[in-house]
Scaffold this motif. Sequence first.
Motif, PDB file in Angstrom:
ATOM      1  N   LYS A 249       0.872  -1.183   0.000  1.00 45.09           N
ATOM      2  CA  LYS A 249       0.000   0.000   0.000  1.00 45.09           C
ATOM      3  C   LYS A 249       0.902   1.224   0.000  1.00 45.09           C
ATOM      4  CE  LYS A 249      -3.665   2.374   2.541  1.00 45.09           C
ATOM      5  NZ  LYS A 249      -3.146   3.458   3.350  1.00 45.09           N
ATOM      6  N   GLN A 250       0.549   2.191  -0.831  1.00 44.05           N
ATOM      7  CA  GLN A 250       1.341   3.409  -0.917  1.00 44.05           C
ATOM      8  C   GLN A 250       0.458   4.626  -0.699  1.00 44.05           C
ATOM      9  OE1 GLN A 250       3.280   4.194  -4.710  1.00 44.05           O
ATOM     10  NE2 GLN A 250       4.946   5.275  -3.701  1.00 44.05           N
ATOM     11  N   ASP A 251       0.843   5.439   0.268  1.00 45.87           N
ATOM     12  CA  ASP A 251       0.176   6.719   0.497  1.00 45.87           C
ATOM     13  C   ASP A 251       0.875   7.783  -0.325  1.00 45.87           C
ATOM     14  OD1 ASP A 251      -0.258   5.861   3.968  1.00 45.87           O
ATOM     15  OD2 ASP A 251      -1.682   5.678   2.309  1.00 45.87           O
ATOM     16  N   PRO A 252       0.190   8.870  -0.651  1.00 48.00           N
ATOM     17  CA  PRO A 252       0.798   9.923  -1.483  1.00 48.00           C
ATOM     18  C   PRO A 252       2.103  10.442  -0.897  1.00 48.00           C
ATOM     19  CG  PRO A 252      -1.558  10.283  -1.270  1.00 48.00           C
ATOM     20  CD  PRO A 252      -1.211   9.164  -0.329  1.00 48.00           C
ATOM     21  N   GLY A 253       3.129  10.485  -1.721  1.00 45.64           N
ATOM     22  CA  GLY A 253       4.412  11.029  -1.292  1.00 45.64           C
ATOM     23  C   GLY A 253       5.223  10.119  -0.404  1.00 45.64           C
ATOM     24  N   GLU A 254       4.785   8.884  -0.237  1.00 41.40           N
ATOM     25  CA  GLU A 254       5.490   7.931   0.617  1.00 41.40           C
ATOM     26  C   GLU A 254       5.928   6.722  -0.187  1.00 41.40           C
ATOM     27  OE1 GLU A 254       5.221  10.425   3.787  1.00 41.40           O
ATOM     28  OE2 GLU A 254       6.247   8.479   3.790  1.00 41.40           O
ATOM     29  N   GLY A 255       6.769   5.887   0.422  1.00 38.43           N
ATOM     30  CA  GLY A 255       7.146   4.645  -0.230  1.00 38.43           C
ATOM     31  C   GLY A 255       6.120   3.567   0.023  1.00 38.43           C
ATOM     32  N   PRO A 256       6.080   2.530  -0.804  1.00 40.76           N
ATOM     33  CA  PRO A 256       5.150   1.423  -0.585  1.00 40.76           C
ATOM     34  C   PRO A 256       5.470   0.705   0.723  1.00 40.76           C
ATOM     35  CG  PRO A 256       6.054   1.371  -2.806  1.00 40.76           C
ATOM     36  CD  PRO A 256       6.856   2.367  -2.045  1.00 40.76           C
ATOM     37  N   VAL A 257       4.408   0.322   1.409  1.00 46.38           N
ATOM     38  CA  VAL A 257       4.541  -0.418   2.662  1.00 46.38           C
ATOM     39  C   VAL A 257       4.027  -1.829   2.435  1.00 46.38           C
ATOM     40  CG1 VAL A 257       3.772  -0.588   5.055  1.00 46.38           C
ATOM     41  CG2 VAL A 257       4.328   1.648   4.074  1.00 46.38           C
ATOM     42  N   LEU A 258       4.808  -2.807   2.805  1.00 46.82           N
ATOM     43  CA  LEU A 258       4.422  -4.200   2.604  1.00 46.82           C
ATOM     44  C   LEU A 258       3.230  -4.564   3.480  1.00 46.82           C
ATOM     45  CD1 LEU A 258       5.189  -6.909   1.226  1.00 46.82           C
ATOM     46  CD2 LEU A 258       6.498  -7.431   3.295  1.00 46.82           C
ATOM     47  N   LEU A 259       2.218  -5.154   2.862  1.00 46.92           N
ATOM     48  CA  LEU A 259       1.026  -5.602   3.583  1.00 46.92           C
ATOM     49  C   LEU A 259       1.073  -7.097   3.834  1.00 46.92           C
ATOM     50  CD1 LEU A 259      -1.686  -3.652   1.549  1.00 46.92           C
ATOM     51  CD2 LEU A 259      -0.724  -3.010   3.771  1.00 46.92           C
ATOM     52  N   ILE A 260       1.247  -7.844   2.760  1.00 46.10           N
ATOM     53  CA  ILE A 260       1.216  -9.309   2.841  1.00 46.10           C
ATOM     54  C   ILE A 260       2.204  -9.881   1.831  1.00 46.10           C
ATOM     55  CG2 ILE A 260      -0.199 -11.362   2.412  1.00 46.10           C
ATOM     56  CD1 ILE A 260      -2.614  -9.875   3.429  1.00 46.10           C
ATOM     57  N   ALA A 261       2.893 -10.930   2.237  1.00 44.34           N
ATOM     58  CA  ALA A 261       3.803 -11.662   1.355  1.00 44.34           C
ATOM     59  C   ALA A 261       3.319 -13.102   1.238  1.00 44.34           C
ATOM     60  CB  ALA A 261       5.224 -11.622   1.902  1.00 44.34           C
ATOM     61  N   LEU A 262       3.307 -13.623   0.029  1.00 46.02           N
ATOM     62  CA  LEU A 262       2.836 -14.985  -0.248  1.00 46.02           C
ATOM     63  C   LEU A 262       3.930 -15.739  -0.978  1.00 46.02           C
ATOM     64  CD1 LEU A 262      -0.585 -13.771  -1.659  1.00 46.02           C
ATOM     65  CD2 LEU A 262      -0.302 -14.931   0.545  1.00 46.02           C
ATOM     66  N   TYR A 263       4.228 -16.952  -0.506  1.00 45.79           N
ATOM     67  CA  TYR A 263       5.348 -17.690  -1.065  1.00 45.79           C
ATOM     68  C   TYR A 263       4.982 -19.048  -1.645  1.00 45.79           C
ATOM     69  CZ  TYR A 263       7.946 -14.228   1.673  1.00 45.79           C
ATOM     70  OH  TYR A 263       8.429 -13.068   2.210  1.00 45.79           O
ATOM     71  N   LYS A 264       3.745 -19.511  -1.410  1.00 46.15           N
ATOM     72  CA  LYS A 264       3.365 -20.846  -1.877  1.00 46.15           C
ATOM     73  C   LYS A 264       2.038 -20.794  -2.608  1.00 46.15           C
ATOM     74  CE  LYS A 264       5.516 -23.090   2.111  1.00 46.15           C
ATOM     75  NZ  LYS A 264       5.274 -23.949   3.300  1.00 46.15           N
ATOM     76  N   ALA A 265       1.947 -21.552  -3.711  1.00 45.32           N
ATOM     77  CA  ALA A 265       0.702 -21.624  -4.455  1.00 45.32           C
ATOM     78  C   ALA A 265      -0.419 -22.105  -3.544  1.00 45.32           C
ATOM     79  CB  ALA A 265       0.853 -22.571  -5.648  1.00 45.32           C
ATOM     80  N   GLY A 266      -1.563 -21.399  -3.614  1.00 48.91           N
ATOM     81  CA  GLY A 266      -2.706 -21.743  -2.786  1.00 48.91           C
ATOM     82  C   GLY A 266      -2.695 -21.108  -1.410  1.00 48.91           C
TER      83      GLY A 266
ATOM     84  N   LEU B 102      -3.133 -18.799   1.621  1.00 49.56           N
ATOM     85  CA  LEU B 102      -4.103 -17.761   1.988  1.00 49.56           C
ATOM     86  C   LEU B 102      -3.605 -17.142   3.280  1.00 49.56           C
ATOM     87  CD1 LEU B 102      -6.982 -16.565   1.286  1.00 49.56           C
ATOM     88  CD2 LEU B 102      -7.860 -18.184   2.969  1.00 49.56           C
ATOM     89  N   THR B 103      -3.358 -15.844   3.276  1.00 51.61           N
ATOM     90  CA  THR B 103      -2.770 -15.176   4.435  1.00 51.61           C
ATOM     91  C   THR B 103      -3.578 -13.945   4.800  1.00 51.61           C
ATOM     92  OG1 THR B 103      -0.553 -15.949   3.876  1.00 51.61           O
ATOM     93  CG2 THR B 103      -0.694 -14.039   5.309  1.00 51.61           C
TER      94      THR B 103
ATOM     95  N   THR C  20      -6.866  -9.849   3.493  1.00 54.46           N
ATOM     96  CA  THR C  20      -6.629 -11.246   3.172  1.00 54.46           C
ATOM     97  C   THR C  20      -6.127 -11.323   1.740  1.00 54.46           C
ATOM     98  OG1 THR C  20      -8.412 -11.968   4.628  1.00 54.46           O
ATOM     99  CG2 THR C  20      -7.637 -13.547   2.989  1.00 54.46           C
ATOM    100  N   ALA C  21      -5.084 -12.102   1.521  1.00 53.56           N
ATOM    101  CA  ALA C  21      -4.548 -12.255   0.182  1.00 53.56           C
ATOM    102  C   ALA C  21      -4.318 -13.736  -0.097  1.00 53.56           C
ATOM    103  CB  ALA C  21      -3.245 -11.483   0.017  1.00 53.56           C
ATOM    104  N   GLN C  22      -4.431 -14.101  -1.360  1.00 51.51           N
ATOM    105  CA  GLN C  22      -4.206 -15.492  -1.747  1.00 51.51           C
ATOM    106  C   GLN C  22      -3.286 -15.581  -2.947  1.00 51.51           C
ATOM    107  OE1 GLN C  22      -7.673 -18.033  -2.381  1.00 51.51           O
ATOM    108  NE2 GLN C  22      -6.405 -19.803  -1.866  1.00 51.51           N
ATOM    109  N   PHE C  23      -2.448 -16.584  -2.934  1.00 52.00           N
ATOM    110  CA  PHE C  23      -1.554 -16.924  -4.025  1.00 52.00           C
ATOM    111  C   PHE C  23      -2.308 -17.948  -4.870  1.00 52.00           C
ATOM    112  CE2 PHE C  23       3.273 -17.660  -4.658  1.00 52.00           C
ATOM    113  CZ  PHE C  23       3.100 -18.059  -5.963  1.00 52.00           C
ATOM    114  N   GLY C  24      -2.610 -17.621  -6.111  1.00 55.87           N
ATOM    115  CA  GLY C  24      -3.410 -18.494  -6.957  1.00 55.87           C
ATOM    116  C   GLY C  24      -2.773 -19.859  -7.191  1.00 55.87           C
ATOM    117  N   ILE C  25      -3.620 -20.849  -7.328  1.00 55.17           N
ATOM    118  CA  ILE C  25      -3.165 -22.223  -7.540  1.00 55.17           C
ATOM    119  C   ILE C  25      -2.304 -22.349  -8.797  1.00 55.17           C
ATOM    120  CG2 ILE C  25      -3.934 -24.561  -8.112  1.00 55.17           C
ATOM    121  CD1 ILE C  25      -4.201 -24.020  -5.237  1.00 55.17           C
ATOM    122  N   THR C  26      -2.665 -21.622  -9.831  1.00 52.56           N
ATOM    123  CA  THR C  26      -1.914 -21.689 -11.080  1.00 52.56           C
ATOM    124  C   THR C  26      -0.590 -20.937 -10.996  1.00 52.56           C
ATOM    125  OG1 THR C  26      -2.937 -19.704 -11.988  1.00 52.56           O
ATOM    126  CG2 THR C  26      -4.057 -21.810 -12.386  1.00 52.56           C
TER     127      THR C  26
END
Lengths: 112, 114
Positions: free
Chosen positions: A36-53, A55-56, A62-68
């Motif tokens: 997420k990036q606010d105006p005039g700021e750097g992006p801030v990490l919200l969620i990182a996903l490392y494996k297919a499928g 859900l974090t 909530t974010a999901q890494f697609g099966i494909t």
Amino acid sequence: GQQLNQSPQSMFIQEGEDVSMNCTSSSIFNTWLWYKQDPGEGPVLLIALYKAGELTSNGRLTAQFGITRKDSFLNISASIPSDVGIYFCAGQLLNAGNMLTFGGGTRLMVKP
Amino acid sequence: EADIYQTPRYLVIGTGKKITLECSQTMGHDKMYWYQQDPGMELHLIHYSYGVNSTEKGDLSSESTVSRIRTEHFPLTLESARPSHTSQYLCASSRAGGGGETQYFGPGTRLLVL
């Protein structure tokens, strides 16, 4: 170069509504990151996903890494005014030397 | 919480001046990156480094140069600034974990060249 298609480009919603955005590609990724990036700021990490499928969740996010391994989505539940900003997805290709490919961003506006 | 710092946060400068944008991180990350971003647009990688004495050009061609003499420091230099260099410059560093690399960003430097 590789392309990530992020949609929607912008959203204008009422406070309290749920939000969903996604990124798709024709390439296979081994990592998906949401920022997420606010105006005039750097992006801030919200969620990182490392494996297919995978859900974090992170609070109301909530974010999901697609099966494909070619897509990912981010949901925000019960939006509040401070959710306003630009949300970027970023994917890392296997054997890409840790380089990230960024989506074009989703601009979220929340009406109180 | 990411410990990555950029200075200055804002810079207004005349055409032809030499400028250096500073970036430092205290996380001990080996890899560091510079991105250029126009307001509200996507990020474009202009330089990256895998460690001390390593520098590479990114996907977007840039007239800027970088150096990596110390692990924690990755400055970007423009020898002669031009109005076309007006943009936001974002520094990032990354660590490995959970099976993948995660990049953390600094707050950015907004550059305006008159």
